[in-house]
Design a protein around this motif. Structure first.
Motif, PDB file in Angstrom:
ATOM      1  N   ASP A 186       2.851   3.195 -12.019  1.00  0.00           N
ATOM      2  CA  ASP A 186       3.361   2.850 -10.702  1.00  0.00           C
ATOM      3  C   ASP A 186       2.741   3.745  -9.629  1.00  0.00           C
ATOM      4  OD1 ASP A 186       5.331   1.424  -8.937  1.00  0.00           O
ATOM      5  OD2 ASP A 186       6.073   3.485  -8.692  1.00  0.00           O
ATOM      6  N   TYR A 236      -3.386   0.638  -4.168  1.00  0.00           N
ATOM      7  CA  TYR A 236      -3.078  -0.421  -3.210  1.00  0.00           C
ATOM      8  C   TYR A 236      -3.389   0.041  -1.781  1.00  0.00           C
ATOM      9  CZ  TYR A 236      -0.521  -3.305   0.042  1.00  0.00           C
ATOM     10  OH  TYR A 236      -0.206  -4.084   1.133  1.00  0.00           O
ATOM     11  N   LYS A 254       0.331   2.296  -6.632  1.00  0.00           N
ATOM     12  CA  LYS A 254       0.679   2.371  -5.207  1.00  0.00           C
ATOM     13  C   LYS A 254      -0.446   2.996  -4.395  1.00  0.00           C
ATOM     14  CE  LYS A 254       5.614   2.145  -5.531  1.00  0.00           C
ATOM     15  NZ  LYS A 254       6.881   2.787  -5.669  1.00  0.00           N
ATOM     16  N   HIS A 255      -1.039   4.059  -4.909  1.00  0.00           N
ATOM     17  CA  HIS A 255      -2.109   4.710  -4.146  1.00  0.00           C
ATOM     18  C   HIS A 255      -3.386   3.877  -4.143  1.00  0.00           C
ATOM     19  CE1 HIS A 255       0.278   8.096  -3.104  1.00  0.00           C
ATOM     20  NE2 HIS A 255       0.615   8.292  -4.368  1.00  0.00           N
TER      21      HIS A 255
END
Length: 177
Positions: free
Chosen positions: A18, A25, A22-23
């Motif tokens: 996760d 993205y 996220k990073h």
């Protein structure tokens, strides 16, 4: 990753996936809608470009994932000398070269990220390796595979911030805020 694969990954591994996701993205989002020319635009005094940062993060992630899988390769002292050629090579990775496209570097980033994610799911997170020799690294420092994955995420996050500043300078678009 399919829904069934996501459901099988739990706990710490799910957290790492996760965190990485996220990073990644945020980094990729900064490139959304840019032309190849814009992705290769230096909008600050540095040599950094959005496309070049994605290219750099991809190369860094690939090298660290290889390290997480099998440790440092054999190096010679010459590998660590900061020659003008090595410095020029380093700077080239922060821009798209002739024939490279934003779509191409994004596709390569996605491929490398998928391979790293598989390593997160399968490697022993407690396995340790000695860091490779480097002018900034004293000998005898060991990192766990877990720490390598956090380092990849930190590199990605740092460069996502750089990309965000560059993108904002190009057309005013911001990732956040």
């Amino acid at each position: 990753m399919t829904v069934s694969e996501q459901q099988r990954v739990t706990g710490e591994r799910a957290d790492i996936l996760d965190f990485l996701g996220k990073h990644r993205y945020f980094l990729r989002y900064t490139a959304e809608g840019l032309s190849d020319e814009q992705a290769n635009t230096r909008s600050t005094v540095s040599a950094l470009t959005v496309g070049g940062l994605i290219k750099h993060v991809t190369a860094v992630e690939r090298r660290w994932a290889e390290f997480a899988e099998s440790g440092a390769g054999e190096e010679t002292p010459e590998d660590n000398e900061l020659t003008p050629e090595l410095i020029a090579e380093w700077e080239r990775q922060f821009r798209l070269a002739e024939g490279e496209t934003l779509a191409g570097v994004l596709a390569e980033h996605e491929k490398v990220a998928a391979a790293t994610d598989e390593l997160v799911r399968t490697l022993d997170l407690d396995k340790t390796y000695e860091l490779p020799a480097a002018p900034w690294q004293p000998p005898g420092v060991f990192w766990s595979v877990r720490r390598v994955f956090f380092h990849i995420a930190a590199e990605t996050a740092q460069h996502a911030g750089h990309a965000d500043i560059i993108r904002e300078s190009i057309d005013g678009r911001k990732t956040m805020g």
